[in-house]
Design a protein around this motif. Sequence first.
Motif, PDB file in Angstrom:
ATOM      1  N   GLU A 172       0.828  -1.210   0.000  1.00 38.74           N
ATOM      2  CA  GLU A 172       0.000   0.000   0.000  1.00 38.74           C
ATOM      3  C   GLU A 172       0.860   1.256   0.000  1.00 38.74           C
ATOM      4  O   GLU A 172       0.575   2.224  -0.728  1.00 38.74           O
ATOM      5  CB  GLU A 172      -0.936   0.002   1.204  1.00 38.74           C
ATOM      6  N   PHE A 173       1.914   1.262   0.809  1.00 41.79           N
ATOM      7  CA  PHE A 173       2.810   2.418   0.876  1.00 41.79           C
ATOM      8  C   PHE A 173       3.468   2.656  -0.483  1.00 41.79           C
ATOM      9  O   PHE A 173       3.541   3.796  -0.970  1.00 41.79           O
ATOM     10  CB  PHE A 173       3.874   2.191   1.953  1.00 41.79           C
ATOM     11  N   ILE A 174       3.944   1.597  -1.101  1.00 38.14           N
ATOM     12  CA  ILE A 174       4.608   1.722  -2.405  1.00 38.14           C
ATOM     13  C   ILE A 174       3.642   2.268  -3.442  1.00 38.14           C
ATOM     14  O   ILE A 174       3.967   3.216  -4.179  1.00 38.14           O
ATOM     15  CB  ILE A 174       5.174   0.358  -2.857  1.00 38.14           C
ATOM     16  N   LEU A 175       2.453   1.705  -3.497  1.00 34.75           N
ATOM     17  CA  LEU A 175       1.479   2.140  -4.507  1.00 34.75           C
ATOM     18  C   LEU A 175       1.026   3.574  -4.267  1.00 34.75           C
ATOM     19  O   LEU A 175       0.748   4.310  -5.226  1.00 34.75           O
ATOM     20  CB  LEU A 175       0.285   1.192  -4.531  1.00 34.75           C
ATOM     21  N   GLU A 191       6.363 -12.603  -4.368  1.00 34.13           N
ATOM     22  CA  GLU A 191       4.934 -12.309  -4.461  1.00 34.13           C
ATOM     23  C   GLU A 191       4.687 -10.804  -4.530  1.00 34.13           C
ATOM     24  O   GLU A 191       3.848 -10.337  -5.321  1.00 34.13           O
ATOM     25  CB  GLU A 191       4.197 -12.913  -3.262  1.00 34.13           C
ATOM     26  N   LEU A 192       5.407 -10.045  -3.719  1.00 34.69           N
ATOM     27  CA  LEU A 192       5.263  -8.587  -3.764  1.00 34.69           C
ATOM     28  C   LEU A 192       5.732  -8.057  -5.110  1.00 34.69           C
ATOM     29  O   LEU A 192       5.084  -7.178  -5.706  1.00 34.69           O
ATOM     30  CB  LEU A 192       6.063  -7.935  -2.636  1.00 34.69           C
ATOM     31  N   CYS A 193       6.843  -8.571  -5.615  1.00 36.13           N
ATOM     32  CA  CYS A 193       7.346  -8.148  -6.927  1.00 36.13           C
ATOM     33  C   CYS A 193       6.303  -8.410  -8.011  1.00 36.13           C
ATOM     34  O   CYS A 193       6.080  -7.572  -8.890  1.00 36.13           O
ATOM     35  CB  CYS A 193       8.648  -8.883  -7.265  1.00 36.13           C
ATOM     36  N   ALA A 194       5.656  -9.581  -7.928  1.00 33.37           N
ATOM     37  CA  ALA A 194       4.636  -9.929  -8.919  1.00 33.37           C
ATOM     38  C   ALA A 194       3.458  -8.979  -8.850  1.00 33.37           C
ATOM     39  O   ALA A 194       2.917  -8.559  -9.890  1.00 33.37           O
ATOM     40  CB  ALA A 194       4.176 -11.364  -8.705  1.00 33.37           C
ATOM     41  N   GLN A 195       3.051  -8.602  -7.646  1.00 33.27           N
ATOM     42  CA  GLN A 195       1.938  -7.666  -7.485  1.00 33.27           C
ATOM     43  C   GLN A 195       2.269  -6.310  -8.109  1.00 33.27           C
ATOM     44  O   GLN A 195       1.416  -5.685  -8.752  1.00 33.27           O
ATOM     45  CB  GLN A 195       1.598  -7.498  -6.005  1.00 33.27           C
ATOM     46  N   LEU A 196       3.493  -5.871  -7.928  1.00 35.76           N
ATOM     47  CA  LEU A 196       3.901  -4.576  -8.490  1.00 35.76           C
ATOM     48  C   LEU A 196       4.052  -4.670 -10.003  1.00 35.76           C
ATOM     49  O   LEU A 196       3.672  -3.740 -10.730  1.00 35.76           O
ATOM     50  CB  LEU A 196       5.221  -4.143  -7.842  1.00 35.76           C
TER      51      LEU A 196
END
Length: 212
Positions: free
Chosen positions: A60-63, A83-88
Amino acid sequence: MKLKVCGMKLENNILDVAELQPDYLGFIFYEKSPRNFKGDMPDLPEHIEKIGVFVNSKLEFILNKVEEYNLQGVQLHGDESPELCAQLQDKGLIVIKVFSIKNQFDFKVLEPYEDVCKYYLFDTKGKEPGGNGYTFNWNVLKKYKSSKSYFLSGGIGPEELDALLLFLKRPESDLCCTLDLNSKFETASGFKDLKKLKDFKYQLVKHGYVFD
């Protein structure tokens, strides 16, 4: 070969560096960094891609920062999961996953990230997540087996130019697509020396490695 200037902080300095036409400008969103970016982002030429630098931040912070500053990419300096990399990546962002190296490195740790980031970035392992001001042993990259292009970071500056030119002639540099410049071009944290950057880029252009 492309250039990224990272750790930008002050509006007028950002605009001055942008006139040197780097391919990327990096903005650090990490409270513990002396280069932590806050405030307004000046308008930049469209060809310069803005990269947000994060360390173990929540999605959320990154987005939120991506939206606030219209970032085109993210550079992840912590222990971020595939998983976080894939979401981004699914958000259409350039994902650059950072791995820190000193005198040795187990490249098997890259395998889970092969499909979820666009680039790797190899930086110097040190006290801080980045901006430590010295290079790692580039010979380690002889063991790099991935076909993914990578950014080279960590203490690259005018004093390293001769060693860098020798490295760029070697096979292990074939997938090095971008040089990441930061602390060695500063007069203070976050404030870049324009003459040093200009001279460094000129030498790379002169030797055929960076093109306008």
